[in-house]
Motif scaffolding. Structure first.
Motif, PDB file in Angstrom:
ATOM      1  N   LEU A  10     -16.058  -2.224  39.625  1.00 51.64           N
ATOM      2  CA  LEU A  10     -15.473  -3.308  38.850  1.00 51.64           C
ATOM      3  C   LEU A  10     -16.200  -4.620  39.119  1.00 51.64           C
ATOM      4  O   LEU A  10     -16.525  -5.363  38.206  1.00 51.64           O
ATOM      5  CB  LEU A  10     -13.992  -3.445  39.190  1.00 51.64           C
ATOM      6  CG  LEU A  10     -13.229  -4.560  38.472  1.00 51.64           C
ATOM      7  CD1 LEU A  10     -13.223  -4.317  36.982  1.00 51.64           C
ATOM      8  CD2 LEU A  10     -11.817  -4.675  39.005  1.00 51.64           C
ATOM      9  N   ILE A  41      -3.488  -5.662  44.461  1.00 51.73           N
ATOM     10  CA  ILE A  41      -4.271  -4.838  43.562  1.00 51.73           C
ATOM     11  C   ILE A  41      -3.654  -3.449  43.605  1.00 51.73           C
ATOM     12  O   ILE A  41      -3.316  -2.934  44.677  1.00 51.73           O
ATOM     13  CB  ILE A  41      -5.764  -4.803  43.943  1.00 51.73           C
ATOM     14  CG1 ILE A  41      -6.537  -3.951  42.921  1.00 51.73           C
ATOM     15  CG2 ILE A  41      -5.985  -4.305  45.352  1.00 51.73           C
ATOM     16  CD1 ILE A  41      -8.046  -4.063  43.077  1.00 51.73           C
ATOM     17  N   SER A  77     -11.767  -4.571  30.335  1.00 50.26           N
ATOM     18  CA  SER A  77     -10.348  -4.913  30.156  1.00 50.26           C
ATOM     19  C   SER A  77      -9.505  -3.678  29.864  1.00 50.26           C
ATOM     20  O   SER A  77      -8.309  -3.664  30.166  1.00 50.26           O
ATOM     21  CB  SER A  77     -10.185  -5.934  29.027  1.00 50.26           C
ATOM     22  OG  SER A  77     -10.480  -5.354  27.761  1.00 50.26           O
ATOM     23  N   VAL A  90      -7.811  -2.245  32.893  1.00 43.15           N
ATOM     24  CA  VAL A  90      -6.789  -3.065  33.542  1.00 43.15           C
ATOM     25  C   VAL A  90      -5.502  -2.949  32.749  1.00 43.15           C
ATOM     26  O   VAL A  90      -5.436  -3.338  31.577  1.00 43.15           O
ATOM     27  CB  VAL A  90      -7.231  -4.535  33.641  1.00 43.15           C
ATOM     28  CG1 VAL A  90      -6.147  -5.367  34.307  1.00 43.15           C
ATOM     29  CG2 VAL A  90      -8.547  -4.651  34.409  1.00 43.15           C
ATOM     30  N   ARG A 135      -1.967  -3.785  31.412  1.00 45.45           N
ATOM     31  CA  ARG A 135      -1.104  -4.945  31.211  1.00 45.45           C
ATOM     32  C   ARG A 135      -0.063  -4.607  30.137  1.00 45.45           C
ATOM     33  O   ARG A 135      -0.306  -3.776  29.253  1.00 45.45           O
ATOM     34  CB  ARG A 135      -1.927  -6.163  30.750  1.00 45.45           C
ATOM     35  CG  ARG A 135      -2.866  -6.713  31.792  1.00 45.45           C
ATOM     36  CD  ARG A 135      -3.597  -7.945  31.242  1.00 45.45           C
ATOM     37  NE  ARG A 135      -2.676  -9.026  30.924  1.00 45.45           N
ATOM     38  CZ  ARG A 135      -2.340  -9.998  31.768  1.00 45.45           C
ATOM     39  NH1 ARG A 135      -2.839 -10.019  32.996  1.00 45.45           N
ATOM     40  NH2 ARG A 135      -1.528 -10.961  31.397  1.00 45.45           N
ATOM     41  N   GLY A 193      -5.577  -8.757  28.123  1.00 47.23           N
ATOM     42  CA  GLY A 193      -6.460  -8.240  29.162  1.00 47.23           C
ATOM     43  C   GLY A 193      -7.789  -8.961  29.246  1.00 47.23           C
ATOM     44  O   GLY A 193      -8.226  -9.358  30.331  1.00 47.23           O
ATOM     45  N   LEU A 219      -9.106 -11.530  32.294  1.00 53.13           N
ATOM     46  CA  LEU A 219     -10.367 -11.369  33.017  1.00 53.13           C
ATOM     47  C   LEU A 219     -11.207 -12.637  32.934  1.00 53.13           C
ATOM     48  O   LEU A 219     -11.835 -13.056  33.907  1.00 53.13           O
ATOM     49  CB  LEU A 219     -11.154 -10.183  32.449  1.00 53.13           C
ATOM     50  CG  LEU A 219     -10.595  -8.790  32.743  1.00 53.13           C
ATOM     51  CD1 LEU A 219     -11.436  -7.727  32.056  1.00 53.13           C
ATOM     52  CD2 LEU A 219     -10.531  -8.528  34.241  1.00 53.13           C
ATOM     53  N   TYR A 223      -6.988 -13.757  39.559  1.00 52.32           N
ATOM     54  CA  TYR A 223      -6.470 -13.016  38.417  1.00 52.32           C
ATOM     55  C   TYR A 223      -5.052 -13.507  38.072  1.00 52.32           C
ATOM     56  O   TYR A 223      -4.174 -13.561  38.940  1.00 52.32           O
ATOM     57  CB  TYR A 223      -6.430 -11.517  38.708  1.00 52.32           C
ATOM     58  CG  TYR A 223      -6.089 -10.679  37.493  1.00 52.32           C
ATOM     59  CD1 TYR A 223      -7.034 -10.450  36.507  1.00 52.32           C
ATOM     60  CD2 TYR A 223      -4.806 -10.160  37.325  1.00 52.32           C
ATOM     61  CE1 TYR A 223      -6.720  -9.709  35.381  1.00 52.32           C
ATOM     62  CE2 TYR A 223      -4.481  -9.416  36.203  1.00 52.32           C
ATOM     63  CZ  TYR A 223      -5.443  -9.193  35.228  1.00 52.32           C
ATOM     64  OH  TYR A 223      -5.139  -8.464  34.112  1.00 52.32           O
ATOM     65  N   LEU A 276      -2.829  -6.986  39.913  1.00 49.28           N
ATOM     66  CA  LEU A 276      -3.940  -6.504  39.106  1.00 49.28           C
ATOM     67  C   LEU A 276      -3.857  -4.985  39.136  1.00 49.28           C
ATOM     68  O   LEU A 276      -4.101  -4.351  40.164  1.00 49.28           O
ATOM     69  CB  LEU A 276      -5.280  -6.977  39.674  1.00 49.28           C
ATOM     70  CG  LEU A 276      -6.539  -6.373  39.035  1.00 49.28           C
ATOM     71  CD1 LEU A 276      -6.561  -6.648  37.538  1.00 49.28           C
ATOM     72  CD2 LEU A 276      -7.795  -6.927  39.692  1.00 49.28           C
ATOM     73  N   ILE A 303      -5.042  -1.352  37.966  1.00 52.24           N
ATOM     74  CA  ILE A 303      -6.185  -0.624  37.425  1.00 52.24           C
ATOM     75  C   ILE A 303      -5.737   0.768  37.005  1.00 52.24           C
ATOM     76  O   ILE A 303      -5.186   1.529  37.800  1.00 52.24           O
ATOM     77  CB  ILE A 303      -7.314  -0.526  38.463  1.00 52.24           C
ATOM     78  CG1 ILE A 303      -7.820  -1.938  38.810  1.00 52.24           C
ATOM     79  CG2 ILE A 303      -8.456   0.330  37.952  1.00 52.24           C
ATOM     80  CD1 ILE A 303      -8.817  -1.972  39.927  1.00 52.24           C
ATOM     81  N   ASP A 304      -5.977   1.098  35.749  1.00 51.54           N
ATOM     82  CA  ASP A 304      -5.669   2.421  35.218  1.00 51.54           C
ATOM     83  C   ASP A 304      -6.834   3.341  35.566  1.00 51.54           C
ATOM     84  O   ASP A 304      -7.918   3.227  35.000  1.00 51.54           O
ATOM     85  CB  ASP A 304      -5.476   2.341  33.708  1.00 51.54           C
ATOM     86  CG  ASP A 304      -4.981   3.644  33.111  1.00 51.54           C
ATOM     87  OD1 ASP A 304      -5.665   4.669  33.309  1.00 51.54           O
ATOM     88  OD2 ASP A 304      -3.934   3.643  32.455  1.00 51.54           O
ATOM     89  N   ALA A 347     -10.572   3.734  34.015  1.00 48.58           N
ATOM     90  CA  ALA A 347     -11.600   3.095  34.831  1.00 48.58           C
ATOM     91  C   ALA A 347     -12.823   3.985  35.013  1.00 48.58           C
ATOM     92  O   ALA A 347     -13.921   3.491  35.282  1.00 48.58           O
ATOM     93  CB  ALA A 347     -11.035   2.721  36.197  1.00 48.58           C
TER      94      ALA A 347
END
Length: 387
Positions: A19, A43, A119, A122, A124, A129, A133, A156, A161, A163-164, A168
């Protein structure tokens, strides 16, 4: 479940580096007035219904003091000593970036494409997104320490934050600057990499029409230094660079009318890895030297190709065989003699023992750790006359 946690946690570490690699050249103009003012505290890595979180304050403390909290200890237990050192090294990377130049990337197609892809990884609840960023990157870059993993995370605009993980995985290929498949030999195809393209675009925007006392051209080992060689210098180092992509890089930089009084060229390791022929390597190195001279450069210095450890040299996915590096260095000396320019080998000699990289100066057998970088930086400063 414990195996799943172990796998996700180890991937979490790799993702963090990936990332950062994808974001580092994407400082885009933000709409800060539309964003919340609070910053991320944790995170979180999400895999389906499973989540693993880590306080960002714990990451900062670990990066600064190596102090390990209980939450962080649970995470680090899934990493071996080498991976822990790599994480520690990654947390030390802090980039001082040209804000005005990077802002102009908002108008580039490649910049918008990469930020959009990032994005998507990430998670949300809203559709902000990309905007989030942008905010994190610009605030992180404006921080006193510059843009790094920690400054980005802290900036952020959300308390978490997230993260999928499945999404990813799409970023992994983008983070590879020199791609190759398992059934083919490594090759220099950097010009087709979106990350290489945007990194070079940043360099063009940041240096256009400027004059420097010293410029450094090199591969990932040189890129590790960032712009830490002092005022009046610029580091054009790019991951995966060989003489082929160096020529392409210089051809793109010349129309920007950047001038360098002194130039240091530190390539060869990737040429050895790519198995480049003697004739092609010599030809491309001479082309690069000729191109540098058109940039108003009065003095050019060559750095020998960097050696790896013995173990790394035996793994073709990590580094080139040491005999091939020896062969490339012999060619560097031949080209230097023909072009009447010096090979600055003395300053980096402390990195090696019998032309093998010392184990205590590397974290992966191929690249330099903090101590190794210190030696390399000192050698460059002496060449530039800054010591």
């Amino acid at each position: 479940m414990s195996l799943l946690i172990a796998w996700i946690t180890k991937y979490y570490y790799r993702l963090l580096l990936c990332l950062f690699g994808c974001l580092i050249f994407l400082l885009l103009d933000s709409f800060l007035g539309l964003m919340p003012t609070f910053a991320a505290e944790k995170i979180v890595v999400r895999y389906g219904l499973f989540e693993q979180s880590l306080p960002i304050a714990d990451i900062r403390k670990y990066g600064e003091t190596k102090e390990v909290s209980g939450d962080l200890q649970s995470f680090l237990s899934y990493l071996n000593a080498k991976e822990q050192q790599q994480l520690q090294d990654a947390l030390q990377v802090k980039m001082s970036l040209d804000i005005a130049a990077l802002n102009k990337l908002t108008d580039t197609t490649i910049g918008k494409q990469i930020l959009s892809v990032v994005s998507q990884a990430v998670a949300r609840r809203d559709q902000a997104g990309v905007q989030a960023l942008r905010s994190a990157i610009i605030l992180g870059a404006k921080s006193q320490e510059g843009l790094g993993i920690i400054s980005f995370l802290e900036a952020y605009p959300s308390n978490r934050l997230v993260i999928d993980l499945p999404k990813a995985t799409k970023l992994v290929s983008m983070a590879n600057l020199s791609s190759s498949s398992s059934d083919t030999s490594p090759k220099d195809n950097l010009s087709s990499s979106p990350i290489w393209q945007i990194a070079l675009q940043y360099q063009i925007l940041a240096t256009q029409g400027k004059q420097y006392l010293g410029c450094l051209y090199g591969d990932s080992i040189s890129a590790e230094l960032g712009n830490s060689l002092g005022e009046g210098t610029f580091n054009f180092g790019l991951n995966g660079l060989s003489t082929i992509s160096l020529v392409e890089q210089l051809q793109r930089l010349i129309p920007a009318k950047v001038k360098c009084q002194k130039a240091i060229i530190a390539v060869g390791g990737n040429d050895a890895l790519y198995g480049m022929s003697d004739d092609l390597f010599s030809k491309k190195l001479q082309e690069a030297i000729a191109l540098v001279r058109t940039m108003g450069t009065k003095e050019i210095f060559l750095i020998p190709a960097f050696y790896s450890t013995v173990a790394a040299s035996l793994d073709p996915t990590v580094a080139a065989p040491l005999p091939k590096v020896e062969q490339i260095n012999a060619l560097i000396n031949q080209v230097a003699a023909k072009e009447q320019i010096p090979v600055a080998a003395e300053g980096i000699a402390p990195l090696y023992e019998n032309n093998v990289l010392k184990d205590n100066l590397t974290s992966d057998g191929d690249h330099l750790n903090a101590e190794g970088i210190k030696i390399y930086r000192q050698a460059l400063l002496e060449i530039l006359g800054k010591q």
